[in-house]
Design a protein around this motif. Sequence first.
Motif, PDB file in Angstrom:
ATOM      1  N   ASP A   7       1.693  50.295  -1.609  1.00  0.00           N
ATOM      2  CA  ASP A   7       1.032  51.435  -1.517  1.00  0.00           C
ATOM      3  C   ASP A   7      -0.166  51.599  -0.601  1.00  0.00           C
ATOM      4  N   PHE A   8      -0.909  50.575  -0.396  1.00  0.00           N
ATOM      5  CA  PHE A   8      -2.194  50.542   0.680  1.00  0.00           C
ATOM      6  C   PHE A   8      -1.362  50.825   2.048  1.00  0.00           C
ATOM      7  N   LYS A   9      -0.247  50.483   2.283  1.00  0.00           N
ATOM      8  CA  LYS A   9       0.419  50.648   3.586  1.00  0.00           C
ATOM      9  C   LYS A   9       0.826  51.992   3.547  1.00  0.00           C
ATOM     10  N   ILE A  10       1.267  52.909   2.736  1.00  0.00           N
ATOM     11  CA  ILE A  10       1.881  54.094   2.669  1.00  0.00           C
ATOM     12  C   ILE A  10       0.437  55.126   2.794  1.00  0.00           C
ATOM     13  N   LEU A  11      -0.608  54.616   2.203  1.00  0.00           N
ATOM     14  CA  LEU A  11      -1.844  55.478   1.939  1.00  0.00           C
ATOM     15  C   LEU A  11      -2.542  55.420   3.320  1.00  0.00           C
ATOM     16  N   ILE A  49      -2.955  60.651  -3.501  1.00  0.00           N
ATOM     17  CA  ILE A  49      -3.017  61.498  -2.219  1.00  0.00           C
ATOM     18  C   ILE A  49      -2.773  62.984  -2.779  1.00  0.00           C
ATOM     19  N   GLN A  50      -4.098  63.878  -2.371  1.00  0.00           N
ATOM     20  CA  GLN A  50      -4.451  65.046  -2.622  1.00  0.00           C
ATOM     21  C   GLN A  50      -3.758  66.159  -2.110  1.00  0.00           C
ATOM     22  N   GLY A  51      -3.128  65.599  -0.841  1.00  0.00           N
ATOM     23  CA  GLY A  51      -2.741  66.975  -0.025  1.00  0.00           C
ATOM     24  C   GLY A  51      -2.362  66.258   1.314  1.00  0.00           C
ATOM     25  N   TYR A  52      -1.937  67.168   2.195  1.00  0.00           N
ATOM     26  CA  TYR A  52      -1.711  66.997   3.636  1.00  0.00           C
ATOM     27  C   TYR A  52      -2.412  68.172   4.223  1.00  0.00           C
ATOM     28  N   PHE A  53      -2.831  67.667   5.434  1.00  0.00           N
ATOM     29  CA  PHE A  53      -3.620  68.747   6.466  1.00  0.00           C
ATOM     30  C   PHE A  53      -3.613  68.429   7.603  1.00  0.00           C
TER      31      PHE A  53
END
Length: 152
Positions: A7-11, A49-53
């Motif tokens: 999970d930390f790697k993904i974040l 994950i709250q969004g992508y920008f």
Amino acid sequence: MKLDKFDFKILNALANDGRVSWRDLAEQIGLSLTPTLRRVRLLEEEGYIQGYFARLDETRLSGELVVFVSVAMDKQAVEALTLFEERVAQVPEVMSCFLMTGDADYLLRVVVRDLHTYQSFLVNTLTRIPGVAHIKSSFALKTVLMRNAPPF
């Protein structure tokens, strides 16, 4: 939800490149595609994950002068604070606004082209918000560090 090393790697990967392909992400973290996607969806659902920008170059768009502005209000009544927050949210020069403890009630991060533009913002906008009692400006000389996520 308890986060593990995957999970930390993904974040970390998504914080550095929100446009990474799912296949490349799976390869980077060492899992196959299906469990990687499942983990990303769960991280989104749980609010990690709250969004992508896109990270924009604010120097090119707004200017090079970064000013941290401490604002003290004449009273801390909810109505006065709410009005201030509503007004600064409408000002394009204000990039961040934080409610603070201590000497100042608010700390603003303001980005403008030059000193003349800052003076105009100060005189024509900030000082005209009802309840503003004291303003202190500190000019940033250079950005040393700016993260969009904590390091994992």
